[in-house]
Write an enzyme that holds these catalytic residues in place. Structure first.
Site, PDB file in Angstrom:
ATOM      1  N   GLU A 100       0.834  -1.212   0.000  1.00 22.11           N
ATOM      2  CA  GLU A 100       0.000   0.000   0.000  1.00 22.11           C
ATOM      3  C   GLU A 100       0.867   1.261   0.000  1.00 22.11           C
ATOM      4  O   GLU A 100       0.570   2.249  -0.685  1.00 22.11           O
ATOM      5  CB  GLU A 100      -0.942  -0.030   1.208  1.00 22.11           C
ATOM      6  CG  GLU A 100      -2.036  -1.092   1.029  1.00 22.11           C
ATOM      7  CD  GLU A 100      -2.815  -1.396   2.296  1.00 22.11           C
ATOM      8  OE1 GLU A 100      -4.061  -1.467   2.228  1.00 22.11           O
ATOM      9  OE2 GLU A 100      -2.183  -1.573   3.359  1.00 22.11           O
TER      10      GLU A 100
ATOM     11  N   GLU B  64      -3.209  -9.569   3.307  1.00 21.60           N
ATOM     12  CA  GLU B  64      -3.928  -9.526   4.587  1.00 21.60           C
ATOM     13  C   GLU B  64      -4.904 -10.686   4.794  1.00 21.60           C
ATOM     14  O   GLU B  64      -5.170 -11.090   5.932  1.00 21.60           O
ATOM     15  CB  GLU B  64      -4.680  -8.198   4.715  1.00 21.60           C
ATOM     16  CG  GLU B  64      -3.801  -6.992   4.991  1.00 21.60           C
ATOM     17  CD  GLU B  64      -3.187  -6.381   3.727  1.00 21.60           C
ATOM     18  OE1 GLU B  64      -2.604  -5.294   3.821  1.00 21.60           O
ATOM     19  OE2 GLU B  64      -3.296  -7.002   2.635  1.00 21.60           O
TER      20      GLU B  64
END
Length: 809
Positions: A604, A624
């Site tokens: 990210e 994740e």
């Protein structure tokens, strides 16, 4: 001097090494044509071959590249970019090649015959290099015309060539010095390799020292009566070497390949040229395994054999495989963690066979390297780098010796030689005990590394290509700059260092364990942008060690949740999201220089930068799901925005087709296993820069930041963009139901993937509804916080923290 440009390369020989060298050339965007013998139709080639029926051998070799593990190609489909040719029809193509790499079988007569065949077609400026692993380069050069000899040398890649750093360059008496300089520059910067120049002696440096070391190890295994699995446990990571240890490494390399390298030593050396020659006899166990056709991993049997989930080891006396898996005595694992001087003393004085064995193999490696330094290498640095890069050692033999106390260790070695415990009676060279090395306390100094042949310390080569390496990999004893202290520090705490090398670009180096993104890291990144907007041209996020970042600090996040509840987690996630937006909309360009893993929040961080400069061997992805969460720092927002941007650039108005790849990557925790594969996943863009050499990352990233600034950098406008809406969610969920009901994903996987779909599609809105990044980030936070309260997610997080492996529930 005009720059040597490699516009096209020919690789001669489509065997395992030749094909993989061609594959790596494609990885780094170098046009390549792969040659082999014309196919006579006996090999079962599917006719017609894409580039003619006689290219069947090359066609099969290229097809096989897609099946090899580890993958030689960054993207399997790029196999189509390798040109196909044969010696009968296509030698004219050699005229267009600037570099010709010969990689046929290790037969002197075959190689010489091929050189005569290609000589009339070699361009006047082209370099010709043989990828032999041990044949005399000087003898090979004798078959070439006089006008080619100055442009001929040896170039020894290590298998697998995409992943192994080492490339040895070997000159002949007639090789022009500028040719080696030109080739070193190309191999270093163009291919991303570490170059060592070796003398033209049997097996050069790495295989000479490494294979002699493996033979010595096998001999000491017999002496001390140890089993292969115990030896591999001792000689792997615990010893600072490749995790595969000794015998597993031999299986991976191939026992036939190892036998060939041993035979090169046996055929080209004798007691006079190598006082360790007596230990070069092919071990009885290796002879037996070769006789049985058990050639290692490629034959599914070697020193080890896997049967179901069990790994068996070969027993020579019984001539059969017996249960394996034995581990070394823990006391030696503890010894190997001690400081070098204490470690070697403890091992030398150990009473148990395992400790005595470890001292013996280390002593033998020091002894062999010292005796042969003057003949096989220009200096000790080349030996240590060759063993690091070619055999996966954390330290080369001279480094470890020097760290443990040069003269103390030298006396221990010489005492063992005098007592008849060593593999050879040859004494340590005089330079070990007297003169500059003894006075300096080792072979590596600020002045350079010791050359036994020149009798002086020799500095690193100062080729222009190395100016691009601000912080090259250094050996113990060298005084090269350290990225942790170099430059001018603007701010530093336990989480991050903000500094500059040139007063033009600010560098942000994350310091946390695994470069996890903590609240303090976020604070530091915000400060970096603030300082850069005032006084600098841009920001580069870079660390001199791997990984780039493994994302949010799970341990801290779970602790915060346990202490303060979900509101603490929501606050931390919101802060991370705001940091990502601050980077994206900064008034200076932010460049992420990525090496190693950029996972979860690390990914990210990268995708919210203005530009990414990525080492070829980088692993990027939103992972994740593996811990039962969704990307919560803008990753799903990025996927939705990119889908809208790509849809806008097309003729169709439906966003969903452009969303599918990004959704799948996040929902399945796909990780790009190269910079090129990460580009296919959308985490690296075509405007980003892929860098072959890890040590050039910072140089390139700084220049990218300056180029963006000098080009009048302005942050992108904050725009609303359309989303797929509830109809997109319904379509995706329909597929997920089928996967769940078919047993492909668990109920919890289905739940997480459904939440991902809801975020990337923009929630309960009509298709085409315009939304902002902040709106989608709020959906991310909501999904993230809902999941962290879920018992099954907590099981996954705790499992990862305790074992380092994902839990499936």
């Amino acid at each position: 001097m005009s720059r040597f440009q490699v516009k096209k390369v020919a690789v001669l020989g489509a065997g395992v090494m030749g094909a993989q060298i061609a594959a790596h050339l494609v990885n780094v965007k170098v046009p390549v044509v792969l040659f082999d013998l014309p196919d006579n139709g006996k090999g079962g080639a599917p006719f017609p071959s894409p580039s003619g029926p006689k290219n069947g051998i090359v066609t099969r070799a290229i097809d096989n590249l897609k099946k090899l593990k580890p993958a030689p190609l960054g993207v399997a489909d790029d196999a189509a970019l390798i040109g196909q040719a044969n010696y009968e029809e296509h030698l004219e193509q050699l005229r267009d090649c600037d570099l010709i790499i010969e990689a046929i079988a290790e037969r002197m007569d075959w190689k010489l015959d091929l050189y005569k065949k290609i000589a009339p077609f070699v361009a006047p400026h082209a370099i010709v290099a043989s990828n032999t692993s041990g044949l005399s380069i000087t003898k090979l050069s004798e078959a070439l015309p006089e006008n080619i000899k100055p442009r001929f040398c040896g170039i020894h890649f290590f298998n697998p060539p995409r992943y192994m750093t080492l490339v040895e360059l070997i000159n002949t008496p007639t090789t022009a010095p500028e040719v080696l300089d030109q080739l070193e520059a190309f191999v270093t910067s163009g291919l991303g390799k570490g170059v060592v120049r070796a003398h033209d002696t049997p097996n050069f440096i790495a295989n000479r020292v490494g294979i002699a070391g493996m033979l010595a190890t096998m001999k000491e295994v017999e002496n001390f009566g140890l089993t292969y699995d115990v030896v591999d446990d001792l000689t792997g990571k615990k010893l600072g070497r490749a995790s595969s240890g000794t015998f597993r490494t031999a299986d991976v390399v191939g026992l036939d390949t190892m036998a060939h390298v041993i035979k090169t030593l046996q055929d080209n050396l004798d007691e006079q040229s190598d006082p360790f020659y007596g230990s070069f006899e092919t071990p009885a166990v290796l002879k037996k395994l070769l006789e049985l056709g058990n050639l290692g991993q490629k034959a599914k049997a070697g020193f080890y054999k896997k049967v179901g989930r069990d790994v068996l080891r070969f027993d020579l006396e019984a001539e059969e495989y017996v249960p394996g898996g034995q581990k070394a005595d823990e006391v030696y694992g503890r010894m190997l963690k001690k400081p070098a001087a204490e470690r070697l003393r403890l091992l030398r004085n150990a009473e148990g066979a395992q400790g005595q064995f470890l001292w013996a193999i280390l002593r033998n490696s020091f002894h062999y390297a010292a005796v042969h330094l003057g003949t096989i290498a220009d200096n000790a640095r080349d030996v240590d780098q060759a063993m690091r890069w070619g055999f996966g050692m954390r330290q080369g033999p001279f480094e470890l010796w020097q760290e443990a106390g040069w003269l103390d260790v030298a006396k221990m070695i010489q005492e063992d030689i005098d007592a008849g415990k060593a593999l050879s009676k040859a004494p340590l060279p005089e330079w070990v005990f007297k003169g500059p090395v003894a006075e300096a306390g080792g072979v590596h100094t600020a002045q350079g590394s010791w050359s036994a042949s020149a009798n002086k310390f020799i500095a690193r080569r100062a080729l222009p290509v190395y100016a691009k390496q601000h912080f090259p990999e250094k050996l113990l004893g060298e005084t090269l700059p350290d990225f942790k202290t170099a430059g001018k520090t603007l701010h530093e705490d336990d989480a991050i260092r903000l500094w500059t090398l040139d007063d033009e670009v600010l560098i942000a180096s994350i310091k946390t364990k695994m470069h996890a993104i903590s609240p303090d890291v976020c604070e530091g990144l915000n400060l970096a942008v603030e300082l850069a907007e005032k006084d600098y041209q841009g920001v580069v996020i870079w660390s001199g060690d791997e990984p780039f970042s493994v994302g949010a600090d799970l341990q801290a996040m779970l602790t915060a949740f346990m202490v303060a509840g979900v509101s603490a987690v929501e606050g931390a996630e919101h802060e991370m999201q705001q940091t990502m937006l601050r980077l994206r909309y900064a008034n200076v360009p932010v460049v992420s220089a990525i090496r190693g893993m950029a996972l979860g929040g690390g990914c990210e961080l990268a995708v919210h930068s203005a530009r990414r400069v990525v080492h070829m061997e980088s692993y990027i992805g939103l992972v994740e799901v593996g811990v039962g969460l969704v990307p919560g720092a803008g990753g799903l927002t990025y996927i939705a925005r990119r889908a809208a941007e790509n849809a806008e650039a097309s003729t169709g108005k439906d966003i969903l087709p452009f969303l599918t790849e990004g959704f799948t990557a996040a929902a399945m925790a796909k990780v790009g296993t190269s910079a090129l594969e990460s580009r296919k996943l959308g985490y690296v863009l075509h405007s980003d820069v892929v860098v072959p050499h890890k040590d050039e990352l910072l140089f390139v990233a700084i220049n990218e930041a300056k180029a963006l600034a000098n080009g009048g950098w302005r942050a992108p406008h904050k725009r609303l963009f359309p989303v797929a809406g509830r109809s997109g969610i319904a379509t995706i969920k329909g597929s997920l139901v089928n996967m769940r009901d078919g047993g492909f994903i668990s109920a919890h996987d289905f739940h997480i993937a459904s939440l991902i779909a809801e975020v990337v599609c923009g929630g309960d809105v009509d298709a085409g509804t315009l939304v902002s990044e902040e709106y989608l980030m709020a959906l991310e936070r909501k999904a993230f916080c809902a999941l962290i309260e879920h018992p099954k997610t907590q099981e996954r997080i705790l499992g990862m923290l305790n074992t380092g492996k994902p839990v499936r529930n």
